[in-house]
Scaffold this motif. Structure first.
Motif, PDB file in Angstrom:
ATOM      1  N   ALA A  98      -6.931   4.745   4.735  1.00 36.94           N
ATOM      2  CA  ALA A  98      -6.709   5.995   5.469  1.00 36.94           C
ATOM      3  C   ALA A  98      -7.994   6.774   5.761  1.00 36.94           C
ATOM      4  N   CYS A 118       1.701   1.483  -5.633  1.00 38.69           N
ATOM      5  CA  CYS A 118       0.305   1.794  -5.256  1.00 38.69           C
ATOM      6  C   CYS A 118      -0.011   3.277  -5.280  1.00 38.69           C
ATOM      7  N   MET A 142      -6.646  -0.406  -4.844  1.00 37.08           N
ATOM      8  CA  MET A 142      -7.933   0.086  -5.350  1.00 37.08           C
ATOM      9  C   MET A 142      -8.285  -0.601  -6.665  1.00 37.08           C
ATOM     10  N   LYS A 189      -5.829   9.539  -7.256  1.00 36.15           N
ATOM     11  CA  LYS A 189      -6.580   8.320  -7.612  1.00 36.15           C
ATOM     12  C   LYS A 189      -7.642   8.618  -8.668  1.00 36.15           C
ATOM     13  N   CYS A 238      -0.738   7.920   2.861  1.00 38.42           N
ATOM     14  CA  CYS A 238      -2.124   8.257   2.477  1.00 38.42           C
ATOM     15  C   CYS A 238      -2.900   8.975   3.582  1.00 38.42           C
TER      16      CYS A 238
HETATM   17 FE1  HC1 Z   1      -3.800   4.522  -0.117  1.00 39.78          FE
HETATM   18 FE2  HC1 Z   1      -3.608   2.240  -1.163  1.00 39.78          FE
HETATM   19  S1  HC1 Z   1      -2.798   2.787   0.868  1.00 39.78           S
HETATM   20  S2  HC1 Z   1      -2.646   4.104  -2.058  1.00 39.78           S
HETATM   21  O1  HC1 Z   1      -2.350   5.376   0.459  1.00 39.78           O
HETATM   22  O2  HC1 Z   1      -2.103   1.164  -1.608  1.00 39.78           O
HETATM   23  O3  HC1 Z   1      -5.259   6.520  -1.672  1.00 39.78           O
HETATM   24  O4  HC1 Z   1      -5.491   4.767   2.274  1.00 39.78           O
HETATM   25  O5  HC1 Z   1      -6.334   3.136  -0.810  1.00 39.78           O
HETATM   26  O6  HC1 Z   1      -4.941   1.711  -3.804  1.00 39.78           O
HETATM   27  O7  HC1 Z   1      -5.023   0.017   0.227  1.00 39.78           O
HETATM   28  C1  HC1 Z   1      -4.731   5.851  -0.966  1.00 39.78           C
HETATM   29  C2  HC1 Z   1      -4.864   4.776   1.396  1.00 39.78           C
HETATM   30  C3  HC1 Z   1      -5.187   3.266  -0.721  1.00 39.78           C
HETATM   31  C4  HC1 Z   1      -4.454   1.833  -2.788  1.00 39.78           C
HETATM   32  C5  HC1 Z   1      -4.518   0.788  -0.372  1.00 39.78           C
END
Ligand code: HC1
Ligand code: SF4
Length: 558
Positions: free
Chosen positions: A230, A297, A323, A352, A497
């Motif tokens: 994002a 996630c 991540m 996060k 996100c």
């Molecule tokens: Fe997200 Fe994910 S989509 S959780 O929304 O699953 O923060 O962008 O990085 O970890 O890929 C956030 C966004 C991100 C994870 C992934």
């Protein structure tokens, strides 16, 4: 058509709930601290007052429009009234604007400037209050609170958490946690949405950039960074591009200039998540056990479930978030490096920061992700490095973990995780089949979506929710037996996100553009499905051979 008269101009009424929305439609940006169309109307700040044809004053946010109504928005009386409100607010507000985290983005600062407040006639009664720095995600400063209640309504109405509320009455009134406990000891899930609506510096996202500069200047440390999906569509607007424009290449180049040694894309981690989660889901479909499968996630959602629905934890996927998957792979890859290796994640998300600090995501006490900075903090880094973002030439991420798929990129928008998993599970691997998935109901900015797909001759029922109140309502209807699903995607922030609290603040159209930016990136990817990403096969045959469980999964049940 019905219309009303605003400053001698006829303006059509078209279903607006209050005259504030009609006035804004007429190109008048009536000031307010406490009105958000997605929250209930509180009507406390009185900045949006208007005068009717009989000279009586009312708050525009809490007055419904009526045909024939005549409203004035800018009379001498109203101007005086607004200035008075601002002066009263400023009289007990910290005025150290230059050192405030919200400097340049504060509504109080903006309106004081707009209405030409040059001096405050009242004695300054503000008291120094202690900062609440207990949360890893946000910092609270009561001395900057103007009691608009936006955070309280956000936390209650949209996120269903209720970690903060008004306490005391009269001049002692403040926004507080229950028993004034530090935020970290409450049910706060760290979503940061309260900071999105806070008009001042009373609630801000924690800033961890100072620690990062130290790491970057240490020659014995290799600093590796990953960029969440994002971020690429959330950062541009503040740096000279249009909202939602994908500026990934420039982010990569900027990070290298700032001093990061290697740059990767969290979407690569997301491709591993898709494979692991699809396999987990297939197994559960076969046994019928632990369904629906909830996605894992979003760390604020995981925290919400831990605090409110511990019995549901077994239904939550054991997949680490993208991540964490990518960070675990990166740390494993650099296991024998001579230098100390530090992994940084640039995320649209405040929660996060909390996820990175969890014991589950540490090896011998060292976290897989050493630092999480938000999109807004990355903007600080870029500015502090004196870079002119629009003049940086775009660059590609590093190898060997530099290939991504479109599926990994769309993770950043609500429904994206689900669409990526469906692509993996669907038997129809044609280009037509791939495009058709977009029309199953997975796309769109609605807070609650449903989709049905065929999987091995069986109809699979899917729900996609964003915003924790929506998640809570859905869980209750499942528990009451009113609804039944096999797969549920939950993202805590409305829109997914892209609407994360770590991103620059935007509105509904902005979120739509950001989502469109991710779908564009997917369309432009020559690899659409996660399983087609070459790094996947390479690692499953190599590093991950006997380490899938160790590096890609987690147990929240302990
Ligand atoms: Fe997200 Fe994910 S989509 S959780 O929304 O699953 O923060 O962008 O990085 O970890 O890929 C956030 C966004 C991100 C994870 C992934
Ligand atoms: Fe509520 Fe989220 Fe703010 Fe915590 S971070 S107080 S859960 S809105």
């Amino acid at each position: 058509t019905e219309f009303m008269v605003i400053d001698n101009m006829p303006v059509e009424i078209n279903g607006e709930r209050n005259i504030l929305d009609v006035i804004r439609k007429a190109g008048i940006d009536l000031p307010t601290f406490c009105y958000y169309s997605e929250l209930s109307v509180y009507g406390a700040c009185r900045m949006c007052v208007v005068e009717d044809q009989w000279g009586s004053i009312q708050a525009a946010c809490s007055t419904p429009p009526k045909a024939g109504m005549e409203i004035r928005t800018n009379t001498p009386r109203l101007r005086k009234y607004r200035k008075m409100i601002l002066e009263l607010l400023l009289s007990n507000h910290c005025r150290d604007c230059t050192t405030c985290e919200k400097n340049g983005k504060c509504k109080l600062q903006e309106l004081a400037q707009r209405f030409g407040i040059k001096q405050v006639r009242f004695h300054n009664t503000s008291e120094d209050s202690e900062l609440d720095t207990s949360s890893l995600c946000i910092v609270r400063d009561k001395s900057k609170c103007i009691l608009c209640g936006d955070c309280v309504r956000m936390c209650n109405e949209v996120q269903n958490v209720g970690a903060i509320d008004f306490a005391f009455r009269g001049s002692k009134m403040c926004v507080s946690t229950a028993f004034d406990e530090p935020l970290a000891n409450t049910k706060c899930v760290g979503c940061g949405q309260c900071s999105v609506v806070c008009p001042t510096g009373a609630i801000v996202v924690r800033n961890d950039t100072a620690k990062l500069w130290k790491e970057l200047s240490d020659n014995n440390t290799k600093v590796i960074v990953q960029i969440a999906p994002a971020v690429r569509v959330g950062i541009g607007k503040e740096l000279g591009f249009s909202e939602g424009q994908n500026v990934m290449g420039r982010i990569v180049a900027a990070l290298r200039r700032i001093g990061f040694d290697e740059v990767f894309d969290t979407s690569t981690g997301a491709d591993f998540t898709v494979l692991e989660e699809a396999e987990e889901f297939s197994k559960r479909l076969l046994t019928g056990d632990k369904l629906p499968l909830f996605t894992s996630c979003c760390p604020a959602w995981v925290r919400y479930a831990e605090l409110n629905y511990p019995q549901l934890l077994k239904n939550i996927s054991t997949c680490r978030s993208p991540m964490q998957m990518l960070a675990s792979i990166l740390k494993e890859h650099h296991r024998d490096d001579e230098k100390r290796v530090v992994v940084v994640a640039v995320m649209p998300c405040t929660a996060k920061k909390q996820e990175a600090a969890r014991d589950e995501f540490k090896e011998d006490g060292v976290p897989y992700v050493d630092y999480v900075i938000t999109t807004q903090e990355l903007i600080h880094l870029i500015k502090e490095a004196n870079l002119i973002f629009s003049e940086i030439e775009p660059e590609a991420v590093d190898m060997p973990f530099g290939t991504t798929s479109g599926s990994g990129i769309i993770f950043g928008v609500t429904g994206g995780v689900t669409e990526a998993v469906i692509r993996r599970l669907s038997d129809d691997k044609s280009a037509f089949g791939l495009r058709a998935i977009a029309f199953t109901g997975v796309r769109g900015m609605q807070g609650v979506k449903e989709a049905r797909i065929d999987c091995n001759g069986r109809e699979v029922k899917i729900a996609i929710v964003s915003g924790l109140k929506n998640a809570d309502d859905l869980i209750r209807s499942i528990q009451a037996g009113e609804k039944q699903y096999d797969f549920v995607e939950v993202m805590s922030c409305p829109g997914g996100c892209i609407g994360g609290a770590g991103q620059p603040v935007t509105n509904r159209d902005g979120k739509y553009n950001r989502g469109a930016g991710l779908y564009n990136a997917d369309r432009m990817s020559n690899i659409k499905r996660s399983e087609e990403n070459p790094i996947i096969k390479e690692l499953y045959d190599g590093m991950l051979k006997d380490k899938v469980h160790k590096l890609l999964h987690v147990n929240y049940l302990k």
